[in-house]
Motif scaffolding. Sequence first.
Motif, short mmCIF file in Angstrom:
data_model
loop_
_atom_site.label_atom_id
_atom_site.label_comp_id
_atom_site.label_asym_id
_atom_site.label_seq_id
_atom_site.Cartn_x
_atom_site.Cartn_y
_atom_site.Cartn_z
N PHE A 85 0.85 -1.18 0.00
CA PHE A 85 0.00 0.00 0.00
C PHE A 85 0.89 1.23 0.00
CE2 PHE A 85 -3.26 -2.94 0.88
CZ PHE A 85 -4.49 -2.31 0.78
N SER A 86 0.40 2.29 -0.65
CA SER A 86 1.10 3.57 -0.65
C SER A 86 0.13 4.66 -0.26
CB SER A 86 1.68 3.87 -2.03
OG SER A 86 2.64 2.91 -2.40
N ALA A 87 0.65 5.70 0.38
CA ALA A 87 -0.19 6.85 0.70
C ALA A 87 -0.60 7.54 -0.59
CB ALA A 87 0.55 7.81 1.61
N LEU A 88 -1.86 7.99 -0.65
CA LEU A 88 -2.35 8.65 -1.87
C LEU A 88 -1.47 9.84 -2.25
CD1 LEU A 88 -4.41 8.98 -4.12
CD2 LEU A 88 -5.92 10.15 -2.51
N ASP A 144 1.62 10.01 -2.17
CA ASP A 144 2.81 9.55 -2.88
C ASP A 144 2.50 9.07 -4.29
OD1 ASP A 144 4.35 10.06 -0.63
OD2 ASP A 144 4.03 8.04 0.18
N LEU A 145 1.22 8.90 -4.60
CA LEU A 145 0.83 8.38 -5.91
C LEU A 145 0.37 9.47 -6.87
CD1 LEU A 145 -1.25 5.27 -4.76
CD2 LEU A 145 1.12 5.30 -5.56
N ALA A 146 0.01 10.63 -6.35
CA ALA A 146 -0.55 11.68 -7.19
C ALA A 146 0.05 13.03 -6.84
CB ALA A 146 -2.07 11.73 -7.01
N ARG A 147 -0.01 13.93 -7.79
CA ARG A 147 0.39 15.32 -7.55
C ARG A 147 -0.85 16.13 -7.21
NH1 ARG A 147 3.27 13.28 -11.60
NH2 ARG A 147 1.74 13.89 -13.18
N ASN A 148 -0.82 16.81 -6.09
CA ASN A 148 -1.96 17.59 -5.66
C ASN A 148 -1.86 19.01 -6.22
OD1 ASN A 148 -3.52 19.46 -3.81
ND2 ASN A 148 -4.15 17.48 -2.99
N LEU A 149 -2.90 19.44 -6.94
CA LEU A 149 -2.90 20.75 -7.60
C LEU A 149 -3.91 21.70 -6.96
CD1 LEU A 149 -2.75 19.60 -11.35
CD2 LEU A 149 -0.86 20.00 -9.75
N ASP A 150 -4.21 21.48 -5.69
CA ASP A 150 -5.21 22.32 -5.01
C ASP A 150 -4.85 23.80 -5.05
OD1 ASP A 150 -6.54 20.02 -4.46
OD2 ASP A 150 -6.37 20.15 -2.27
N SER A 151 -3.57 24.12 -5.04
CA SER A 151 -3.16 25.52 -5.01
C SER A 151 -3.58 26.29 -6.26
CB SER A 151 -1.64 25.63 -4.85
OG SER A 151 -0.98 25.00 -5.94
N THR A 198 -0.53 8.36 -15.71
CA THR A 198 -1.22 7.55 -16.71
C THR A 198 -2.71 7.44 -16.40
OG1 THR A 198 -0.92 5.45 -15.53
CG2 THR A 198 0.88 6.16 -17.01
N TYR A 199 -3.46 7.09 -17.42
CA TYR A 199 -4.90 6.86 -17.24
C TYR A 199 -5.14 5.72 -16.26
CZ TYR A 199 -9.51 4.89 -18.13
OH TYR A 199 -10.77 4.37 -17.97
N VAL A 200 -4.37 4.64 -16.40
CA VAL A 200 -4.58 3.46 -15.57
C VAL A 200 -4.41 3.81 -14.09
CG1 VAL A 200 -3.60 1.22 -14.91
CG2 VAL A 200 -4.02 1.75 -17.32
N GLU A 201 -3.37 4.58 -13.74
CA GLU A 201 -3.15 4.93 -12.34
C GLU A 201 -4.28 5.83 -11.81
OE1 GLU A 201 1.63 5.01 -11.80
OE2 GLU A 201 0.80 6.37 -13.30
N ARG A 202 -4.69 6.79 -12.63
CA ARG A 202 -5.77 7.68 -12.21
C ARG A 202 -7.08 6.91 -12.03
NH1 ARG A 202 -9.17 10.20 -15.70
NH2 ARG A 202 -7.65 10.07 -17.39
N ARG A 213 -2.94 11.00 3.21
CA ARG A 213 -2.53 9.81 3.97
C ARG A 213 -3.44 8.60 3.76
NH1 ARG A 213 -4.91 8.86 8.99
NH2 ARG A 213 -6.50 10.38 9.65
N ILE A 214 -4.45 8.70 2.90
CA ILE A 214 -5.30 7.54 2.61
C ILE A 214 -4.46 6.44 1.99
CG2 ILE A 214 -7.22 6.68 1.22
CD1 ILE A 214 -8.47 9.46 1.42
N PRO A 215 -4.44 5.24 2.58
CA PRO A 215 -3.65 4.15 1.99
C PRO A 215 -4.37 3.54 0.79
CG PRO A 215 -4.73 3.41 4.00
CD PRO A 215 -5.05 4.87 3.87
N VAL A 216 -3.61 3.37 -0.30
CA VAL A 216 -4.16 2.83 -1.54
C VAL A 216 -3.30 1.65 -1.96
CG1 VAL A 216 -4.63 3.33 -3.97
CG2 VAL A 216 -4.95 5.13 -2.25
N PRO A 217 -3.94 0.51 -2.32
CA PRO A 217 -3.13 -0.63 -2.80
C PRO A 217 -2.32 -0.23 -4.02
CG PRO A 217 -5.47 -0.98 -3.24
CD PRO A 217 -5.38 0.22 -2.36
N ASN A 218 -1.08 -0.72 -4.08
CA ASN A 218 -0.19 -0.32 -5.17
C ASN A 218 0.46 -1.53 -5.82
OD1 ASN A 218 1.20 1.36 -6.89
ND2 ASN A 218 2.79 1.90 -5.40
#
Length: 391
Positions: free
Chosen positions: A212-215, A217-224, A298-302, A333-338
Amino acid sequence: MDDLIAEHAPNGVEFRTLGDVARFVRGNGMPKTDLVDEGVGAIHYGQIYTRYGVWATETISFVAPETAMKLAKAQPGDIIITNTSENVEDVGKAVAWLGSEPIVTGGHATVIQHDLDPKYLAYWFQSESFSLQKRGLATGTKVIDVSARQLAKVRLPVPPIEVQREIVGILDKFTSLEAELEAELEAELEARRRQYIHYRRELLDLGAETPFSALGDLARNLDSRRKPVTKAARTSGEIPYYGASGVVDYVSGYIFDGDYLLVSEDGANLLARSTPIAFSINGKTWVNNHAHVLEFDTYVERRFVEIYLNSIDLSPFVSGAAQPKLNKANLNRIPVPNPPIGEKQRIVALLDKFDALVNNLSVGLPAEIAARRKQYAFYRDQLFTFEETAA
């Protein structure tokens, strides 16, 4: 029908005004606060729009006996018709009361007493012929009204009772078939949804060895880069303006151009989950500060993260009860299977196929029902089309 008309109305069908064949009793009073769980049966005019069909044998609501004494009475066989609505399509909607006991109605409704087949008259109030006439008689702008006095002017065919009953029998059958079709399609859609959820659960059960990985660490957050704009300050356009649960408006500018995953940041849906809290967007878009914006390589990861987030309970990461909120820190910090990318690709491909099956039926279901209703309306109007007897 041709044979029946030839037998009972060989020289044509008489047309008469509603005022010639009916008597009108205008309702009064009976606000919703008068409605109780038991007592004398009552039909509130607002319920005719949403809760009743062409006829009824039981009422949804009741009033106290002392209240009923002051209200307009509808005897078995009478029609109750609405006199006011916010639009011309709904005004004049009618229900035939076919119960065994008298009931009451209140303001914005009229009781029509008559000697016709009750269902025949109630069905006729659905016809194009009545619709065209009421449009010419309706008054008002914000509130549309067709008074009892105006209703008395509409003309309708009055064939022999045998013909009326035959028309009712045909239209009853159409109504039954339409209801059966709608129930079957809804059941099929629900079955496909359950099937999708079952396979999603099976495919996402990846075993204890899956890392599992923290969300975050898997995505770039563009909230800003988000920018909320009040409704008064928005310039209308064709660009979708997204909030926590989807598109809330269309504007002229954009702040994102690409493929992203939005995750609801606040709102009751974070706990109720009546709609997906994670959903993909693409192209030129504008996002306010009620949805997190995540970018993947990638589309698959999203898509994998989108499917997973919509399948799990997020309440441990949501703060607040009255105003639920999923802040950025908790989101990250949401854990996501990786699992390996190949496994993600296999899962996404299979679930996308199931999703397409559900979505195709979701789109096709209302279209099929609408087509059947259009067919029903066509034959109904044909049944109410007669050659008028010579004066």
